[in-house]
Design a protein around this motif. Structure first.
Motif, mmCIF file in Angstrom:
data_model
loop_
_atom_site.group_PDB
_atom_site.id
_atom_site.type_symbol
_atom_site.label_atom_id
_atom_site.label_comp_id
_atom_site.label_asym_id
_atom_site.label_seq_id
_atom_site.Cartn_x
_atom_site.Cartn_y
_atom_site.Cartn_z
ATOM 1 N N LEU A 1 10.644 0.599 28.148
ATOM 2 C CA LEU A 1 11.210 -0.402 27.237
ATOM 3 C C LEU A 1 10.501 -1.753 27.321
ATOM 4 O O LEU A 1 10.640 -2.583 26.419
ATOM 5 C CB LEU A 1 12.696 -0.605 27.529
ATOM 6 N N LEU A 2 9.735 -1.975 28.387
ATOM 7 C CA LEU A 2 9.060 -3.259 28.561
ATOM 8 C C LEU A 2 8.164 -3.635 27.375
ATOM 9 O O LEU A 2 8.126 -4.805 26.980
ATOM 10 C CB LEU A 2 8.244 -3.238 29.861
ATOM 11 N N PRO A 3 7.423 -2.686 26.771
ATOM 12 C CA PRO A 3 6.593 -3.064 25.613
ATOM 13 C C PRO A 3 7.374 -3.693 24.459
ATOM 14 O O PRO A 3 6.817 -4.510 23.712
ATOM 15 C CB PRO A 3 5.954 -1.737 25.189
ATOM 16 N N LEU A 4 8.641 -3.327 24.295
ATOM 17 C CA LEU A 4 9.440 -3.956 23.242
ATOM 18 C C LEU A 4 9.593 -5.448 23.498
ATOM 19 O O LEU A 4 9.621 -6.252 22.559
ATOM 20 C CB LEU A 4 10.813 -3.293 23.148
ATOM 21 N N LEU A 5 9.690 -5.815 24.765
ATOM 22 C CA LEU A 5 9.810 -7.230 25.122
ATOM 23 C C LEU A 5 8.471 -7.943 24.974
ATOM 24 O O LEU A 5 8.414 -9.086 24.528
ATOM 25 C CB LEU A 5 10.325 -7.349 26.558
ATOM 26 N N LEU A 6 7.379 -7.265 25.305
ATOM 27 C CA LEU A 6 6.062 -7.896 25.316
ATOM 28 C C LEU A 6 5.373 -7.888 23.956
ATOM 29 O O LEU A 6 4.621 -8.817 23.632
ATOM 30 C CB LEU A 6 5.159 -7.192 26.339
ATOM 31 N N LEU A 7 5.599 -6.841 23.166
ATOM 32 C CA LEU A 7 4.772 -6.621 21.975
ATOM 33 C C LEU A 7 5.498 -6.788 20.650
ATOM 34 O O LEU A 7 4.853 -6.744 19.596
ATOM 35 C CB LEU A 7 4.159 -5.205 22.026
ATOM 36 N N SER A 8 6.819 -6.963 20.667
ATOM 37 C CA SER A 8 7.562 -7.011 19.399
ATOM 38 C C SER A 8 7.067 -8.128 18.482
ATOM 39 O O SER A 8 6.845 -7.917 17.285
ATOM 40 C CB SER A 8 9.058 -7.181 19.673
ATOM 41 N N LEU A 9 6.897 -9.343 19.027
ATOM 42 C CA LEU A 9 6.495 -10.472 18.172
ATOM 43 C C LEU A 9 5.078 -10.306 17.630
ATOM 44 O O LEU A 9 4.858 -10.478 16.422
ATOM 45 C CB LEU A 9 6.645 -11.783 18.949
ATOM 46 N N PRO A 10 4.066 -9.977 18.455
ATOM 47 C CA PRO A 10 2.738 -9.722 17.877
ATOM 48 C C PRO A 10 2.748 -8.577 16.872
ATOM 49 O O PRO A 10 2.032 -8.621 15.862
ATOM 50 C CB PRO A 10 1.874 -9.383 19.109
ATOM 51 N N ALA A 11 3.567 -7.547 17.132
ATOM 52 C CA ALA A 11 3.647 -6.428 16.191
ATOM 53 C C ALA A 11 4.243 -6.868 14.862
ATOM 54 O O ALA A 11 3.858 -6.366 13.797
ATOM 55 C CB ALA A 11 4.483 -5.298 16.791
ATOM 56 N N GLY A 12 5.187 -7.800 14.901
ATOM 57 C CA GLY A 12 5.751 -8.324 13.655
ATOM 58 C C GLY A 12 4.727 -9.076 12.828
ATOM 59 O O GLY A 12 4.685 -8.955 11.596
ATOM 60 N N VAL A 13 3.891 -9.872 13.502
ATOM 61 C CA VAL A 13 2.807 -10.564 12.793
ATOM 62 C C VAL A 13 1.870 -9.537 12.166
ATOM 63 O O VAL A 13 1.462 -9.664 11.006
ATOM 64 C CB VAL A 13 2.031 -11.483 13.758
ATOM 65 N N LEU A 14 1.532 -8.504 12.915
ATOM 66 C CA LEU A 14 0.637 -7.458 12.417
ATOM 67 C C LEU A 14 1.212 -6.788 11.176
ATOM 68 O O LEU A 14 0.483 -6.492 10.214
ATOM 69 C CB LEU A 14 0.406 -6.428 13.524
ATOM 70 N N ALA A 15 2.517 -6.574 11.164
ATOM 71 C CA ALA A 15 3.157 -5.917 10.022
ATOM 72 C C ALA A 15 3.139 -6.780 8.771
ATOM 73 O O ALA A 15 3.267 -6.266 7.654
ATOM 74 C CB ALA A 15 4.600 -5.557 10.374
ATOM 75 N N ASP A 16 2.968 -8.107 8.921
ATOM 76 C CA ASP A 16 2.946 -8.998 7.763
ATOM 77 C C ASP A 16 1.537 -9.305 7.273
ATOM 78 O O ASP A 16 1.364 -9.707 6.119
ATOM 79 C CB ASP A 16 3.651 -10.316 8.104
ATOM 80 N N VAL A 17 0.533 -9.163 8.140
ATOM 81 C CA VAL A 17 -0.833 -9.527 7.731
ATOM 82 C C VAL A 17 -1.721 -8.306 7.535
ATOM 83 O O VAL A 17 -2.853 -8.440 7.070
ATOM 84 C CB VAL A 17 -1.481 -10.481 8.762
ATOM 85 N N ARG A 18 -1.247 -7.131 7.884
ATOM 86 C CA ARG A 18 -1.984 -5.888 7.686
ATOM 87 C C ARG A 18 -1.140 -4.927 6.863
ATOM 88 O O ARG A 18 0.066 -5.092 6.737
ATOM 89 C CB ARG A 18 -2.337 -5.238 9.030
ATOM 90 N N ASP A 19 -1.790 -3.942 6.306
ATOM 91 C CA ASP A 19 -1.074 -2.910 5.564
ATOM 92 C C ASP A 19 -0.137 -2.173 6.517
ATOM 93 O O ASP A 19 -0.571 -1.598 7.517
ATOM 94 C CB ASP A 19 -2.082 -1.933 4.938
#
Length: 422
Positions: A66-84
């Motif tokens: 579950l640790l990646p959810l804490l570490l990567l959620s915010l960068p992943a959200g940016v990725l979802a808005d600037v990439r397909d």
């Protein structure tokens, strides 16, 4: 006539299934959730066998996954808005195929020590964390605004079907083909997702150039500017840290009420059924203006149920309380998810949903750790009662604050193009 109209309005959440693009995205997301449970149960089983069911090592595996959810959620959200968003999901599913195949080969060759299982769990959790905001945001690209709430509910129902059936099916696979077989099926489901998502989906993206930190701040500012999105996020965070922290102690709760090894799967199954009931309860409510008040009412009931869990020493009562708590918990989460999706703009959807993922999955291990410390020093009754009191205080404050406040009735957050009906 009134009865027919009422029934029609209550079934409106099913209208999202009219759209072919949504059906594809929903199918891929549901398959991915089944795969995640296959891998999670397989890794838990392999770790338990390797360590003779060492509780500390199993807890560490839970934290690592579950640790990646804490570490990567915010960068992943940016990725979802600037990439397909579809390309993000395709990339993560390709990673799933590679990770699962590698892990299965290592297990088959008996070359998977505990540290390798931990590393595989972290890698799987990372792929899941990166895909989650894109998967949730992509739903808005597949339906018109009027069907968005139903699409969100259907996506959550698919997730909870996987939560109920996934562990049971994984158990069958492990008995038939061992842990390596379950991991191979996880990879096969990744291939299925790749095939389902191969066709493009209409989309809308933010074009302004910003730093990653600037985009994350813009996502939070956007949520704060679209009430009640920020309040819904706060509700999710408090629920995860205090009212849902009992999830980390389910094996210990089972041991409190019975020495039978079947007590743990019994409590887990009760929770899975409760999760589906909670989602369906939200789905069957009449559509209304976005408001967190219903979630606050559910959180009041959830807080009381959590306090009861600490006092229970009877299996059937703990099963009832676990089922009720999970139903209320997923009712809170699903309602807040739907509220947020209704009021935010599509250009910021990935980042705001990454905040949702952070408040939900990212804070679960934090809440579990806090409860574990309290459990160690003051025992289960006092620890769970304290957690329930904190969430109850927040819910009552929220209800008091929301009383008489005008609601956002615009529902103008969704600006994605209407897809073609297929």
């Amino acid at each position: 006539m009134a009865t027919v109209a009422s029934a029609g309005s209550r079934a409106a959440w099913l209208h999202a299934l009219r759209w072919g693009t949504f059906r594809r995205v929903w199918s891929a997301a549901t398959v991915q959730q089944f795969g995640y449970w296959f891998s999670s149960i397989a890794l838990q089983w392999l770790t338990a066998v390797a360590t003779d069911h060492d509780a500390l090592t199993l807890s560490l595996l839970y934290f690592v996954m579950l640790l990646p959810l804490l570490l990567l959620s915010l960068p992943a959200g940016v990725l979802a808005d600037v990439r397909d968003r579809r390309h993000v999901l395709l990339s993560t599913q390709l990673a799933v195929v590679v990770i699962s195949t590698t892990m299965a080969v290592l297990v088959f060759l008996d070359r998977a020590p505990v540290w390798a299982l931990m590393a595989g769990g972290f890698a799987i959790g990372s792929a899941h964390a990166v895909s989650m905001p894109a998967s949730q945001a992509l739903v808005a690209d597949t339906v018109p605004a009027g069907d968005l709430r139903g699409a969100v509910l259907l996506q959550t129902i698919g997730m909870n079907l996987a939560r109920i059936l996934g562990p049971a099916l994984a158990g069958v696979l492990i008995v038939a083909w061992s842990g390596a077989g379950s991991l191979l099926v996880y990879g096969a489901l990744g291939v299925v997702s790749l095939l389902v998502l191969r066709r493009p989906v209409a989309k809308e993206r933010e074009k302004a150039r910003q730093s990653e930190k600037g985009r994350v701040r813009a996502g939070w500012r956007h949520a704060a500017s679209r009430p009640p999105a920020a309040t819904a996020l706060a509700t999710v965070a408090v629920t995860s840290v205090f009212a849902a922290s009992y999830l980390a102690q389910t094996p210990v709760l089972a041991n409190l009420v019975s020495d039978d090894p079947r007590a743990f799967p019994a409590l887990t199954s009760s929770g899975g059924v409760g999760a589906l009931i909670g989602v369906l309860t939200v789905a069957l409510r009449r559509p209304a203006a976005p408001s967190v008040r219903p979630a606050a009412v559910l959180l009041v009931l959830l807080s009381g149920t959590v306090m009861g869990l600490g006092a229970s020493r009877v299996l059937w009562l703990s099963m009832l309380l676990i089922g009720t708590a999970t139903a209320l918990q997923f009712g809170v989460m699903t309602h807040c998810n739907a509220v947020i999706q209704q009021v935010i703009a599509n250009t910021h959807r990935g980042r705001v949903m990454s905040l949702y993922g952070l408040c939900w999955g990212g804070l679960l291990p934090v809440g579990g750790l806090l409860l574990g410390v309290g459990w160690h020093f003051v025992g289960p009754t006092a620890a769970l009662s304290a957690s329930g009191c904190v969430s109850l205080t927040f819910a009552v404050h929220l209800l008091t604050r929301e009383r008489g406040r005008p609601r956002n009735t615009t529902g103008a957050g969704h600006r994605g193009p209407a897809p073609e009906q297929r």
